[in-house]
Motif scaffolding. Sequence first.
Motif, PDB file in Angstrom:
ATOM      1  N   GLY A  52       0.740  -1.302   0.013  1.00  0.00           N
ATOM      2  CA  GLY A  52      -0.032  -0.033  -0.151  1.00  0.00           C
ATOM      3  C   GLY A  52       0.720   1.094  -0.027  1.00  0.00           C
ATOM      4  O   GLY A  52       0.176   2.362  -0.093  1.00  0.00           O
ATOM      5  N   SER A  53       2.063   1.101  -0.075  1.00  0.00           N
ATOM      6  CA  SER A  53       2.884   2.255  -0.135  1.00  0.00           C
ATOM      7  C   SER A  53       2.772   3.239  -1.308  1.00  0.00           C
ATOM      8  O   SER A  53       3.024   4.598  -1.267  1.00  0.00           O
ATOM      9  N   ARG A  85      -0.126   3.926  -2.891  1.00  0.00           N
ATOM     10  CA  ARG A  85      -1.151   4.595  -2.426  1.00  0.00           C
ATOM     11  C   ARG A  85      -0.828   5.672  -1.553  1.00  0.00           C
ATOM     12  O   ARG A  85      -1.507   6.722  -1.668  1.00  0.00           O
ATOM     13  N   TYR A  86      -0.272   5.158  -0.554  1.00  0.00           N
ATOM     14  CA  TYR A  86       0.215   6.189   0.391  1.00  0.00           C
ATOM     15  C   TYR A  86       0.958   7.460  -0.203  1.00  0.00           C
ATOM     16  O   TYR A  86       0.600   8.575   0.008  1.00  0.00           O
TER      17      TYR A  86
END
Lengths: 313, 158
Positions: free
Chosen positions: A117-118, A120-121
């Motif tokens: 999910g990095s 997206r972050y």
Amino acid sequence: MVNLSVNAFRNRDVVSVKDFSRDELDALFKTASDVEANPGDYRDVFPDKRVALLFSEPSTRTYGSFEASATNLGCKILSNRDPAATSFAKGETLHDTIRMIESYDTDCIVMRDKRWGSSRYAAEVTELPVISGGSGSREHPTQAMLDLYTILKRRGRLDNVKLAFVGDLRYGRTCSSLSYGLGKYDGVELVFVAPPILQVRREVEIHLQQVGVPYTKTSNLGEAIEDMDVLYVTRVQKERFPDPTDFERIRGSYVVDMELVRRGKPGLGVMHPLPRVDELSPEIDRTEHCWYFEQAANGIPIRTALLYLVLGD
Amino acid sequence: MENQLLVRKIDHGTVIDHIPAWRAENVLKLLDLEKIRGMPDVSLVSLNNVLSKKYGRKDVIKLNHYHLEEGDADLVCLVFPMVSVNYIEDWEPTKYKPRVPERVLGRIRCPEVSCITNSPREPIVSTFSVLREFNALQCEYCDSLLDFSEMPNYVKTT
């Protein structure tokens, strides 16, 4: 040079193929096709743009093809090729790293990070477009885009394709990403062929149910292959099995060779994200079933087209 | 008779009723107990396996002088759809109608250890979409799923 009425990719984050419509993907493929047909039209068109390649995980193909694509477009490259020598290694937060990269006159960030999910972050942290080069084990959107492009080039269309995924479908991000991409098209049928502990993840199943794509799960590759248009092969890794004897027992069941391929349709295409070990026999390489080398080569036109559209007007 | 001895009414506060028997502990995990502990006038009673006309047996939690935030009440009702939440004012109950939230922010930890939301020091709030038809939350960063029934095990402590 391709003429799109609307450039839906301009300044856009590329984190998941789920975020794009069918029309948007088709526009990308049209542009990629033009990149292949008229490469000179895309040479050195962005001499004032800088692309940051932030890879905190090892990568040869993805990094290499993004670097080549950005270079072909004339972009300057900002790179952390040796992650051990970077602020990542010093424990800096991703947030702070992204903010610093922003300040270096960067126009686009391409990143690969082991934390799920990095991307997206990172896309939330910065106004710059963020392109995921594969984060964690979940998705690899540009791999899915080049996979779709490969199928499109070979079959002429993506609608009504029947595709079987084989191998490690649980930990391999190519299976989930391509499933999401194929879910945009009509009449698609998917088969997931894997030992039970490596079967497709539940969130992929949920997504396919939400978008109405029929699929089946099986551990029998010989039966699954008969009706397929495409066989997408990934490697079953010994490390995924708590008991090594379980791996030894099943490993031969997921090897793709000509004996297996002959059980499929005459025009069956075999794909693999590469690198391969022993799950895909070299005897397929010189046959019409071999799509995987062209698949790998399609990384350049797709990533060039993507960067061109994201950075362009 | 048994309930008359065990279950006294409260004049002001919150009653979480019709919790499945022996599951009150999981509801307590969903409440912000650290905050409640810091309030000297609040008392909490948790009753296990008392008689229920509706379900045979049930658990009940009573929070005297505490108004359970509606967001927390929604979370409890997501995990235990049969639960009812009543706000008590001057001995009079008012039933709360829970809403199924579209998203859950900050209260729940992503079950995926490698999720960026579990990275220490990153200024990031865990964010989940509620997939009601699949009885699960889905992390909006890493797509990991968390069944509603597992939510009590992933509550962030403040």
